[in-house]
Design a protein around this motif. Structure first.
Motif, PDB file in Angstrom:
ATOM      1  N   ALA A  69      25.286  32.181 -30.968  1.00  0.00           N
ATOM      2  CA  ALA A  69      25.592  31.184 -32.008  1.00  0.00           C
ATOM      3  C   ALA A  69      24.831  29.886 -31.726  1.00  0.00           C
ATOM      4  N   GLU A  70      24.748  29.502 -30.454  1.00  0.00           N
ATOM      5  CA  GLU A  70      24.007  28.284 -30.097  1.00  0.00           C
ATOM      6  C   GLU A  70      22.529  28.432 -30.431  1.00  0.00           C
ATOM      7  N   GLN A  71      21.973  29.645 -30.145  1.00  0.00           N
ATOM      8  CA  GLN A  71      20.555  29.884 -30.464  1.00  0.00           C
ATOM      9  C   GLN A  71      20.308  29.764 -31.968  1.00  0.00           C
ATOM     10  N   VAL A  72      21.198  30.374 -32.761  1.00  0.00           N
ATOM     11  CA  VAL A  72      21.030  30.343 -34.221  1.00  0.00           C
ATOM     12  C   VAL A  72      21.125  28.908 -34.721  1.00  0.00           C
ATOM     13  N   ARG A  73      22.077  28.155 -34.193  1.00  0.00           N
ATOM     14  CA  ARG A  73      22.242  26.761 -34.620  1.00  0.00           C
ATOM     15  C   ARG A  73      20.994  25.948 -34.267  1.00  0.00           C
ATOM     16  N   ASP A  74      20.449  26.176 -33.052  1.00  0.00           N
ATOM     17  CA  ASP A  74      19.223  25.469 -32.650  1.00  0.00           C
ATOM     18  C   ASP A  74      18.071  25.819 -33.581  1.00  0.00           C
ATOM     19  N   ALA A  75      17.961  27.121 -33.914  1.00  0.00           N
ATOM     20  CA  ALA A  75      16.876  27.561 -34.799  1.00  0.00           C
ATOM     21  C   ALA A  75      17.024  26.908 -36.172  1.00  0.00           C
ATOM     22  N   GLN A  76      18.271  26.793 -36.645  1.00  0.00           N
ATOM     23  CA  GLN A  76      18.521  26.145 -37.941  1.00  0.00           C
ATOM     24  C   GLN A  76      18.076  24.689 -37.895  1.00  0.00           C
ATOM     25  N   ARG A  77      18.476  24.001 -36.819  1.00  0.00           N
ATOM     26  CA  ARG A  77      18.138  22.577 -36.687  1.00  0.00           C
ATOM     27  C   ARG A  77      16.618  22.396 -36.612  1.00  0.00           C
ATOM     28  N   ALA A  78      15.965  23.293 -35.831  1.00  0.00           N
ATOM     29  CA  ALA A  78      14.514  23.179 -35.654  1.00  0.00           C
ATOM     30  C   ALA A  78      13.781  23.324 -36.985  1.00  0.00           C
ATOM     31  N   ARG A  79      14.371  24.070 -37.898  1.00  0.00           N
ATOM     32  CA  ARG A  79      13.729  24.267 -39.208  1.00  0.00           C
ATOM     33  C   ARG A  79      14.291  23.312 -40.254  1.00  0.00           C
ATOM     34  N   GLY A  80      15.101  22.375 -39.809  1.00  0.00           N
ATOM     35  CA  GLY A  80      15.606  21.355 -40.717  1.00  0.00           C
ATOM     36  C   GLY A  80      16.628  21.854 -41.719  1.00  0.00           C
ATOM     37  N   LEU A  81      17.288  22.963 -41.406  1.00  0.00           N
ATOM     38  CA  LEU A  81      18.295  23.499 -42.325  1.00  0.00           C
ATOM     39  C   LEU A  81      19.632  22.791 -42.096  1.00  0.00           C
ATOM     40  N   GLY A  82      20.366  22.586 -43.165  1.00  0.00           N
ATOM     41  CA  GLY A  82      21.677  21.955 -43.070  1.00  0.00           C
ATOM     42  C   GLY A  82      22.711  22.946 -42.584  1.00  0.00           C
ATOM     43  N   ALA A  83      23.968  22.562 -42.706  1.00  0.00           N
ATOM     44  CA  ALA A  83      25.064  23.414 -42.223  1.00  0.00           C
ATOM     45  C   ALA A  83      25.421  24.467 -43.269  1.00  0.00           C
ATOM     46  N   SER A  84      24.539  25.430 -43.462  1.00  0.00           N
ATOM     47  CA  SER A  84      24.797  26.489 -44.432  1.00  0.00           C
ATOM     48  C   SER A  84      25.501  27.651 -43.736  1.00  0.00           C
ATOM     49  N   PRO A  85      26.743  27.999 -44.155  1.00  0.00           N
ATOM     50  CA  PRO A  85      27.450  29.104 -43.490  1.00  0.00           C
ATOM     51  C   PRO A  85      26.665  30.415 -43.562  1.00  0.00           C
ATOM     52  N   ARG A  86      25.990  30.648 -44.703  1.00  0.00           N
ATOM     53  CA  ARG A  86      25.251  31.913 -44.851  1.00  0.00           C
ATOM     54  C   ARG A  86      24.048  31.952 -43.902  1.00  0.00           C
ATOM     55  N   ALA A  87      23.332  30.827 -43.838  1.00  0.00           N
ATOM     56  CA  ALA A  87      22.156  30.766 -42.963  1.00  0.00           C
ATOM     57  C   ALA A  87      22.558  30.860 -41.504  1.00  0.00           C
ATOM     58  N   PHE A  88      23.811  30.579 -41.217  1.00  0.00           N
ATOM     59  CA  PHE A  88      24.303  30.690 -39.844  1.00  0.00           C
ATOM     60  C   PHE A  88      24.823  32.106 -39.575  1.00  0.00           C
ATOM     61  N   ALA A  89      25.628  32.622 -40.518  1.00  0.00           N
ATOM     62  CA  ALA A  89      26.328  33.889 -40.267  1.00  0.00           C
ATOM     63  C   ALA A  89      25.382  35.093 -40.239  1.00  0.00           C
ATOM     64  N   VAL A  90      24.416  35.115 -41.180  1.00  0.00           N
ATOM     65  CA  VAL A  90      23.566  36.312 -41.278  1.00  0.00           C
ATOM     66  C   VAL A  90      22.752  36.545 -40.000  1.00  0.00           C
ATOM     67  N   PRO A  91      21.972  35.540 -39.529  1.00  0.00           N
ATOM     68  CA  PRO A  91      21.229  35.799 -38.286  1.00  0.00           C
ATOM     69  C   PRO A  91      22.131  36.034 -37.079  1.00  0.00           C
ATOM     70  N   LEU A  92      23.321  35.406 -37.085  1.00  0.00           N
ATOM     71  CA  LEU A  92      24.239  35.616 -35.957  1.00  0.00           C
ATOM     72  C   LEU A  92      24.709  37.068 -35.925  1.00  0.00           C
ATOM     73  N   VAL A  93      25.074  37.594 -37.095  1.00  0.00           N
ATOM     74  CA  VAL A  93      25.523  38.996 -37.153  1.00  0.00           C
ATOM     75  C   VAL A  93      24.384  39.936 -36.755  1.00  0.00           C
ATOM     76  N   VAL A  94      23.171  39.632 -37.264  1.00  0.00           N
ATOM     77  CA  VAL A  94      22.015  40.490 -36.936  1.00  0.00           C
ATOM     78  C   VAL A  94      21.768  40.478 -35.431  1.00  0.00           C
ATOM     79  N   ARG A  95      21.792  39.291 -34.833  1.00  0.00           N
ATOM     80  CA  ARG A  95      21.565  39.198 -33.379  1.00  0.00           C
ATOM     81  C   ARG A  95      22.673  39.898 -32.592  1.00  0.00           C
ATOM     82  N   ALA A  96      23.895  39.733 -33.063  1.00  0.00           N
ATOM     83  CA  ALA A  96      25.025  40.375 -32.354  1.00  0.00           C
ATOM     84  C   ALA A  96      24.892  41.903 -32.425  1.00  0.00           C
ATOM     85  N   LEU A  97      24.460  42.402 -33.579  1.00  0.00           N
ATOM     86  CA  LEU A  97      24.285  43.854 -33.710  1.00  0.00           C
ATOM     87  C   LEU A  97      23.152  44.348 -32.817  1.00  0.00           C
TER      88      LEU A  97
END
Lengths: 224, 200
Positions: B155-183
């Motif tokens: 989750a920390e990695q995904v949040r960092d990646a979001q911040r690095a790309r200037g994305l806001g706090a989008s639940p979808r942009a957070f949840a999808v890559p997190l689920v993919v990485r967890a799988l």
């Protein structure tokens, strides 16, 4: 002795290994090739994680298809990402994981775990959470967890890819001192210095099988 | 990096208690929690649990780290209960929830995972009659505990990646890559377990 006879392997309709025949008895065997060349699949064939679509793989006479359990006991496997192979929360528990499953008495288990932790520089981290270790320490832990079960063969699939040069050299020096037969898949060509034999894969085929300098030259030529 | 629910070495009385006893006490606390109906009862339970934490001599930062992940859901639950059932019920519901989380954390913080697994395996032995493999149940528990810091790290990695790309706090942009990485992690872990002979 690893014997690969008439082995081909496909993922769906895509061939990843084609007509492979090999006998590997050397102490140190390196495997190089571009991404997608089939070298990781080859490594997984050796301990039966992947069974060949056709042909046969044997380790010390044991067939990976028929004697999978015994083969996995003989062949330890170290993956690229140590985080994905650390199973237990703390360092000592992870090293002991494989031994516990073999039903070793607690006293012997403790001795072997302590010995492995000391041998790989992890003695001071026994009760530490495994995920708080550095990258190099995690790979050492992964290695210790495999080697504590005393496999006859160690297969390593790009174990230094995620590490810096210092940690890569650390892993390399540890591997150099092992009594086991080692099959090392790597992109770090300098790790192959001192190896007995190096295999070069390209598009699922073995295109060179030579001593390190010649094999690496061939590989560099392939990469252009 | 998270130390959520991970064993903290120590020599306290709680560290030395048998894992099975601590698990049974936790189950009893869970069952007993349905009897809590008044805020003062929550306070008594909190004082009791606080005494156990003091006995275990755990650093305060470790204790705080155990409740932090459930703060948002506790706040949400408190607000809903406040509107629907009044402040007393809100205190009881959220108090019991928080105390049970802390009680469970106290067990995992003072018990080696291998000891917990042994206790679970022993407790599950009668389930062999129902063709349940106790070793497998124990392994699931161990993997569950091990997975907490892994998923927090992902989750920390995904949040960092979001911040690095200037994305806001989008639940979808957070949840999808997190689920993919967890799988992906689960897939790799499964392969590693197979390589270590777990499926044999």
């Amino acid at each position: 002795m690893i014997e690969v006879a008439g082995v081909s392997h496909r993922y769906g309709s895509r061939p990843v290994l084609v007509d492979l025949d090999l006998r590997l008895s050397e102490h140190r065997v390196g495997v190089v090739g571009a991404n997608g060349s089939g070298k990781s699949t080859f490594a997984r064939l050796v301990n039966g994680l992947v069974l060949p679509t056709s042909g046969r793989v044997r380790v010390d006479g044991l067939d990976t298809r028929r004697d999978g359990r015994e083969v996995r006991r003989r062949v330890g496997f170290c993956f690229t990402d140590p985080d994905a192979q650390i199973v237990m929360p703390t360092v000592a528990e992870d090293v002991g994981f494989g031994l516990r499953r073999r039903g070793l008495p607690k006293q012997e288990l403790r001795q072997r775990v302590d010995g492995a932790l000391a041998a790989y520089g992890l003695a001071g981290h026994a009760d530490h959470p495994a995920h708080l270790l550095s990258g190099g320490q995690k790979q050492l832990l992964a290695l210790a967890s495999v080697l504590v079960t005393q496999p006859a063969v160690l297969v390593m699939d790009e174990p230094t890819t995620l590490l810096d040069l210092r940690n890569a050299r650390l892993i390399s020096s540890v591997v150099a001192g092992l009594p086991q037969q080692v099959l090392l898949v790597t992109h770090h060509l300098e790790l192959l210095d001192g190896f007995d034999r190096v295999l070069v894969f390209d598009e699922g085929r073995l295109v060179a099988d030579d001593e390190p300098a010649a094999a690496v030259r061939h590989y560099r030529g392939l990469m252009g | 990096m998270s130390t959520l629910g991970l064993f903290q070495p120590g020599t306290s009385v709680l560290h030395r208690l048998p894992a099975g006893l601590k698990l049974l006490a936790l189950v009893a606390a869970g069952v007993g929690s349905v009897l809590v109906e008044r805020p003062w009862q929550v306070l008594v339970a909190a004082a009791l649990l606080g005494a156990f934490y003091a006995l275990a001599r755990l650093p305060p930062r470790v204790v705080v780290a155990q409740v932090r992940p459930v703060l948002w859901i506790a706040t949400l639950t408190f607000l809903v209960q406040l509107v629907v059932s009044g402040w007393q019920r809100a205190v009881v519901v959220v108090g019991v929830l928080g105390l049970l989380v802390l009680a469970a954390a106290l067990v995992t913080l003072t018990t080696r995972t291998t000891d917990l697994v042994d206790a679970v395996v022993t407790g599950c032995r009668p389930l062999r009659l129902l063709r349940v493999d106790p070793e497998r149940v124990g392994l699931v528990i161990a993997l569950g505990i091990r997975s907490v810091p892994v998923v927090v790290g992902l989750a920390e990695q995904v949040r960092d990646a979001q911040r690095a790309r200037g994305l806001g706090a989008s639940p979808r942009a957070f949840a999808v890559p997190l689920v993919v990485r967890a799988l992906r992690h689960a897939d790799a872990l499964g392969e590693a377990l197979a390589a270590r002979g777990v499926d044999d």
